[in-house]
Design an enzyme around this catalytic site. Structure first.
Site, PDB file in Angstrom:
ATOM      1  N   GLN A 228       2.992   8.290  -0.283  1.00  7.97           N
ATOM      2  CA  GLN A 228       2.258   7.233  -0.548  1.00  7.97           C
ATOM      3  C   GLN A 228       0.922   6.974   0.113  1.00  7.97           C
ATOM      4  OE1 GLN A 228       4.256   3.361  -0.792  1.00  7.97           O
ATOM      5  NE2 GLN A 228       6.005   4.185  -1.884  1.00  7.97           N
TER       6      GLN A 228
ATOM      7  N   ASP B 137       4.575   1.468   5.949  1.00  8.41           N
ATOM      8  CA  ASP B 137       5.252   1.256   4.696  1.00  8.41           C
ATOM      9  C   ASP B 137       4.395   2.188   3.651  1.00  8.41           C
ATOM     10  OD1 ASP B 137       6.625   0.712   2.340  1.00  8.41           O
ATOM     11  OD2 ASP B 137       6.288  -1.353   2.624  1.00  8.41           O
TER      12      ASP B 137
ATOM     13  N   ARG C 233      19.599  -3.423  -5.633  1.00  3.18           N
ATOM     14  CA  ARG C 233      19.459  -3.273  -7.122  1.00  3.18           C
ATOM     15  C   ARG C 233      19.855  -1.600  -7.402  1.00  3.18           C
ATOM     16  NH1 ARG C 233      13.929  -3.875  -5.703  1.00  3.18           N
ATOM     17  NH2 ARG C 233      12.688  -1.975  -6.302  1.00  3.18           N
TER      18      ARG C 233
ATOM     19  N   HIS D 199      11.416  -5.547   4.990  1.00  2.00           N
ATOM     20  CA  HIS D 199      10.859  -6.699   4.530  1.00  2.00           C
ATOM     21  C   HIS D 199      11.309  -8.230   4.825  1.00  2.00           C
ATOM     22  CE1 HIS D 199       8.087  -3.718   2.525  1.00  2.00           C
ATOM     23  NE2 HIS D 199       8.903  -3.578   1.975  1.00  2.00           N
TER      24      HIS D 199
ATOM     25  N   ARG E  34       3.784  -0.436  -9.074  1.00  2.00           N
ATOM     26  CA  ARG E  34       4.910   0.671  -8.882  1.00  2.00           C
ATOM     27  C   ARG E  34       4.700   1.572  -9.734  1.00  2.00           C
ATOM     28  NH1 ARG E  34      11.257  -0.364  -9.718  1.00  2.00           N
ATOM     29  NH2 ARG E  34      10.492  -0.760 -11.386  1.00  2.00           N
TER      30      ARG E  34
END
Lengths: 449, 449
Positions: free
Chosen positions: A57, A315, A204, A264, A78
């Site tokens: 990222q 992150d 998830r 988080h 995203r």
């Protein structure tokens, strides 16, 4: 040079020590020595562990600040992230990770926990060498000298409803057997600066029975990381499907202990906050990313009051600096409460000292490595702050950490060592130019595709 | 070298121009020229105006992050500030301001609006030269080359109840005649890089009839600045005594127009937000200081929707960087709303472009100088971002500003000019070493007293 004994001051849990040097052998601190005669006089602290990184990222920092939707959110961000993720191969991942890790070292991070889910080729098929992308990260860490805790990510489904992975998520996915093979292959390569743990992407993405089966198959005591409760939407989906909030569910159904790092954990009830603290798990707070993504504020004061363990992570790497993470962790609380000096310790520690103690103390559990304290038997990973910088004019030991974290914008890290080896001197990584040249070339090609 | 024509890209209100250079004469831009053959290829932007500075506070950055009260607040911070303010004389003020202004230039600020209230000797008596402290700031600006809008502050009472100044406030105070004499003396010294305006410290420090009398006596069109609505306590006190909220009172009783700059304006009703925007006044938002002091968040989105003018200031100088101010102006809004990309423009501008346009556009009104736009007749004040930095790898013109503001922590400013003169090259101020050495010496003495 194997010894620090030049009259620098050493940061310890009980304050600065002026009477001790460090003797290094085999990458570890062998002994504390009497300090030698006067030298540069730096302020020497343990290197800061970076508890959460998605290295790729780094290449999209600054590329998602344009409106793509009337209400831009984590979920619209995203889309950009998936688009760029799809372009990486092992070579480009190594180039980007090496630039990132060099920047981390220059900023004072000496350990990185890499939460790695970019496993397969863009079409979702494994590479001929299934660990090729992991090996690219390991190679980047070796090039730069940073200490790495590699956390291959188990990612199995596209939502709490167990929908299959979308086309763009397919390169993240594994069945359990394939994942365990990857873990074992990586684990066989562990060395003094490389530890392998495991990450569950999120509740998830990992069905309950798969998490149980993985935990049963994995060795005890490895670092276990998971994204949890970053978004309100995730909390709502979890409640709808599992009849519990994400952290509530995790504390009830997983053996959460000091080997776990909850990334988080932004949206918590008072019970969840106390529950994490009591479990011994670490929360990896990522203040700059959580601000960039509009996630929300972690309930820091309540968690400190409950004695919870925590650290910081960069992150998404829109910022690569423990200073900005720790400064804005505190400032976010101040803006919310309209008071100053929120993260103060019980023993008269200043805000900076409380924040630094917290983030160093969690490093060993979160990374599974002997970091965070400069004492015999621990890793010889330290940073030296430049005592000659204007930010330290007239400094007293009691205000050094606050000046580092709450004064100005210059990088005050002068020298960095990992396992005793100098990797940054005069503020620059030893291979900064070469790594940056390759990075520029690779990223220009990556973004032009 | 009087010309920029080396194929750099120029930032304009309508985007980057690759076809223009700049011809400079007498410190102003004389003409836009056709671009010459390829050179370094920097990204060239107008220098950023810093709308709010208390220079002396640079010396206390990082020294107020230790709990002094069970509920630390702006008001407990003010005690530390008063204690340090009491130690300054003209020489130490010049040394600290020069360090600060060199840091500002390196960070990309080319103009500073200095909100100056440290007028007299520590015991409250005027110096033999009543403008000695103002002259120290002017000397620091000349040493460093920064463009200065000096705002001597009128400070008359210690609260809305008109209590006299406390012992520690006495060195800030003037009667109106003495203040107007100071203003006239300073104004006589204006030159190409120095403009003199006036600041009212706050509504609590300037009684209504004194403000009216001052406005009647001062020339029209000078910059007028005032601290307003930074703290809830101030709003409550104003309501109690003047039966109106601070901004409400000001808009009703003062001729607020584009020459006015309202500093902070944090606590606003919807009517006040719209009222400031309609007046043409500029709001000087100071995001890092407002976070450090726990002030609260400015209602940015509503103010942008109302077409309000605004810029940023580094205020207490716990940070000296337009990047950190603009980044966290946006991030504060994201944390509050849990959405991304709040400050987006009406014409497809990204967040970075919207923020940069806003803060540049307000510079001329707030400073009373011809800054903020690179066009014929305007000041030749510009910054060149280093196009070779890793943060710009693969950059397109459309993402340059976002990368500058939202990617990483390195200072990307390579060269800075004020009135055409190079004051920063290769990222360092031309006198950085000398100024820093004096600063270290002076501050060590100041804090040891």
């Amino acid at each position: 040079m194997d010894t620090l004994s030049d009259a620098s001051l050493l940061w310890t849990r009980t304050g600065w020590r002026g009477d001790a040097g460090l003797d290094v052998a085999g990458g570890r601190i062998a002994a504390q020595l009497p300090a030698g005669p006067g030298g540069h006089g730096d302020w020497v602290l343990p290197g800061v562990p970076n508890l959460h990184s998605h290295a790729f990222q780094r290449a999209m920092a600054g590329l998602a600040e344009r409106q793509t939707h009337p209400q831009d959110s984590f979920w619209t961000w995203r889309e950009t992230m998936y688009r760029i993720a799809a372009r990486f191969d092992p070579d480009s991942l190594q180039a980007v990770a090496a630039q990132l890790y060099a920047e981390m070292l220059e900023a004072g991070y000496t350990t990185v926990c890499e939460f790695h889910y970019l496993h397969h080729a863009p079409d979702g098929r494994p590479y001929a060498e299934p660990a090729a992308m992991s090996q690219a990260l390991i190679a980047a860490a070796r090039e730069t000298g940073i200490r790495l805790t590699l956390l291959p990510v188990l990612y199995m489904s596209g939502g709490f409803d167990r929908r299959p992975l979308s086309a763009r998520q397919r390169r993240f996915g594994h069945d359990l057997d394939g994942f365990l093979r990857l873990f074992e292959a990586l684990r066989a390569g562990e060395d003094e600066r490389l530890r392998v743990g495991v990450a569950f992407h999120s509740l998830r993405a990992v069905p309950p029975e798969a998490m149980s089966a993985a935990l049963a198959a994995l060795p005890a005591g490895i670092p276990l990381h998971i994204h949890v409760a970053e978004q309100i939407g995730e909390v709502q989906d979890c409640l709808a499907v599992r009849n519990a909030r994400p952290v509530e569910w995790l504390l009830e159904h997983a053996p959460v202990d000091r080997h776990w790092t909850l990334v988080h954990a932004t949206h918590l009830t008072a019970e969840e906050t106390a529950g994490i603290a009591a479990s011994g798990a670490t929360v990896a707070i990522c203040p700059t990313t959580e601000a960039n993504l509009g996630d929300g504020l972690f309930p820091l004061r309540a968690y400190l009051d409950a004695g919870g363990a925590w650290g910081v992570g960069s992150d998404s790497h829109i910022s690569v600096s423990p200073v900005e993470e720790l400064r804005w962790l505190e400032y976010g609380q101040r803006l919310h409460t309209r008071h100053r000096n929120i993260a103060v310790g019980g023993e008269g520690d200043s805000v900076g000292e409380t924040l630094l103690h917290g983030t160093l103390a969690s490093g060993a559990n979160a990374s599974g490595q002997a970091v965070g304290v400069l004492a015999p038997g621990m890793a010889a990973d330290w940073i030296a702050l430049d005592a000659q910088a204007p930010a330290f004019a007239g400094a007293q030991p009691a205000d050094v950490v606050d000046r580092w974290l709450f004064s100005g914008n210059r990088n005050l890290v002068r020298e960095v060592r990992v396992a005793g080896e100098v990797v940054v001197s005069a503020g620059r990584h030893r291979a900064a130019e070469t790594i940056a040249a390759r990075y520029r070339h690779v990223v220009a090609r990556l973004l032009a595709d």
